[in-house]
Design a protein around this motif. Sequence first.
Motif, PDB file in Angstrom:
ATOM      1  N   VAL A   9       0.852  -1.191   0.000  1.00  0.00           N
ATOM      2  CA  VAL A   9       0.000   0.000   0.000  1.00  0.00           C
ATOM      3  C   VAL A   9       0.886   1.237   0.000  1.00  0.00           C
ATOM      4  O   VAL A   9       1.585   1.524   0.972  1.00  0.00           O
ATOM      5  N   ASP A  10       0.871   1.963  -1.107  1.00  0.00           N
ATOM      6  CA  ASP A  10       1.691   3.167  -1.252  1.00  0.00           C
ATOM      7  C   ASP A  10       1.128   3.983  -2.395  1.00  0.00           C
ATOM      8  O   ASP A  10       0.694   3.423  -3.408  1.00  0.00           O
ATOM      9  N   ASP A  11       1.121   5.312  -2.256  1.00  0.00           N
ATOM     10  CA  ASP A  11       0.552   6.147  -3.310  1.00  0.00           C
ATOM     11  C   ASP A  11       1.572   6.574  -4.354  1.00  0.00           C
ATOM     12  O   ASP A  11       1.209   7.245  -5.320  1.00  0.00           O
ATOM     13  N   HIS A  12       2.827   6.186  -4.186  1.00  0.00           N
ATOM     14  CA  HIS A  12       3.856   6.481  -5.185  1.00  0.00           C
ATOM     15  C   HIS A  12       4.016   5.264  -6.088  1.00  0.00           C
ATOM     16  O   HIS A  12       4.546   4.228  -5.659  1.00  0.00           O
ATOM     17  N   GLN A  13       3.574   5.390  -7.321  1.00  0.00           N
ATOM     18  CA  GLN A  13       3.545   4.233  -8.213  1.00  0.00           C
ATOM     19  C   GLN A  13       4.926   3.655  -8.502  1.00  0.00           C
ATOM     20  O   GLN A  13       5.081   2.440  -8.659  1.00  0.00           O
ATOM     21  N   ILE A  55       2.866  -1.225   4.233  1.00  0.00           N
ATOM     22  CA  ILE A  55       2.040  -0.041   4.040  1.00  0.00           C
ATOM     23  C   ILE A  55       2.800   1.248   4.337  1.00  0.00           C
ATOM     24  O   ILE A  55       3.528   1.337   5.326  1.00  0.00           O
ATOM     25  N   ASP A  56       2.612   2.223   3.465  1.00  0.00           N
ATOM     26  CA  ASP A  56       3.207   3.549   3.656  1.00  0.00           C
ATOM     27  C   ASP A  56       2.557   4.203   4.864  1.00  0.00           C
ATOM     28  O   ASP A  56       1.365   4.019   5.123  1.00  0.00           O
ATOM     29  N   TYR A  57       3.343   4.974   5.617  1.00  0.00           N
ATOM     30  CA  TYR A  57       2.755   5.643   6.784  1.00  0.00           C
ATOM     31  C   TYR A  57       1.850   6.792   6.339  1.00  0.00           C
ATOM     32  O   TYR A  57       0.745   6.958   6.859  1.00  0.00           O
ATOM     33  N   GLY A  64      -1.269   5.154   7.478  1.00  0.00           N
ATOM     34  CA  GLY A  64      -1.364   3.717   7.585  1.00  0.00           C
ATOM     35  C   GLY A  64      -2.050   3.294   8.867  1.00  0.00           C
ATOM     36  O   GLY A  64      -2.743   2.267   8.916  1.00  0.00           O
ATOM     37  N   VAL A  65      -1.875   4.089   9.915  1.00  0.00           N
ATOM     38  CA  VAL A  65      -2.553   3.802  11.187  1.00  0.00           C
ATOM     39  C   VAL A  65      -4.064   3.904  10.998  1.00  0.00           C
ATOM     40  O   VAL A  65      -4.819   3.076  11.517  1.00  0.00           O
ATOM     41  N   PHE A  80       5.307  -1.064   8.389  1.00  0.00           N
ATOM     42  CA  PHE A  80       5.158   0.289   7.855  1.00  0.00           C
ATOM     43  C   PHE A  80       6.378   0.668   7.026  1.00  0.00           C
ATOM     44  O   PHE A  80       7.501   0.247   7.314  1.00  0.00           O
ATOM     45  N   LEU A  81       6.124   1.482   6.018  1.00  0.00           N
ATOM     46  CA  LEU A  81       7.177   1.949   5.125  1.00  0.00           C
ATOM     47  C   LEU A  81       6.980   3.442   4.931  1.00  0.00           C
ATOM     48  O   LEU A  81       5.875   3.904   4.653  1.00  0.00           O
ATOM     49  N   SER A  82       8.049   4.231   5.093  1.00  0.00           N
ATOM     50  CA  SER A  82       7.904   5.677   4.954  1.00  0.00           C
ATOM     51  C   SER A  82       9.209   6.302   4.502  1.00  0.00           C
ATOM     52  O   SER A  82      10.279   5.704   4.625  1.00  0.00           O
ATOM     53  N   SER A  83       9.099   7.522   3.979  1.00  0.00           N
ATOM     54  CA  SER A  83      10.294   8.256   3.575  1.00  0.00           C
ATOM     55  C   SER A  83      10.966   8.918   4.765  1.00  0.00           C
ATOM     56  O   SER A  83      12.095   9.379   4.684  1.00  0.00           O
TER      57      SER A  83
END
Length: 216
Positions: A9-13, A55-57, A64-65, A80-83
Amino acid sequence: MDRLRVMVVDDHQMVVQALVLALSREPDIEVVGTASTVREAVDTISTAKPDVLLIDYYLPDGTGVDALRGLQSASSKIVFLSSERSDEAVLAALEAGACGYLVKSAPLDQLVAAVRRAGEGEILLQPGELVALLGRQREQQRRDAELQRVAASLTGREREILQLMAQGTDNRAIAESLHLAVTTVRWYVQVILEKLEVHSKLGAVARAAELGLVER
């Protein structure tokens, strides 16, 4: 041998494509779904039934929460995955039931390994990291409580004088600016020193800056 079912789940393709490609290359991993928003994640997970949810935060319609709060199934291991990796985000993720929090800058092979470890039920955060994280949280809470205590004790006039002190204004100039007697300003300064528990004007300015009570 059953393959590990993973949903991304991430909005950056570009991130999604890279993760899907890297995960799909592994013979023991199968990507069973992707989503780009909290709503899509909630709608998709019931049919995808992933073993691991990566999932991206930060997502366009929440975090994601937020997604985890809307999920009916609690069987997936959450990573969780985030920049970025702020203490607040990591703690929120852990409290939501995540077993790990990864940064997007990590090499793909490390991300894949982490997903596999999560699927095996491992906690990705080391005990020492958690202890340090909670220690920083307690310190921040202490600082916030101290800020509230000190801020509540200062009157509006004392705040004005403290701000002028921070700008390097001397007592006579403060008196002229606020139309006060110099002796009155001196009294205010002494009260401010006592409230901030310091012994000099410089110490008061440093203490106020530390607590975020003056503009720098």
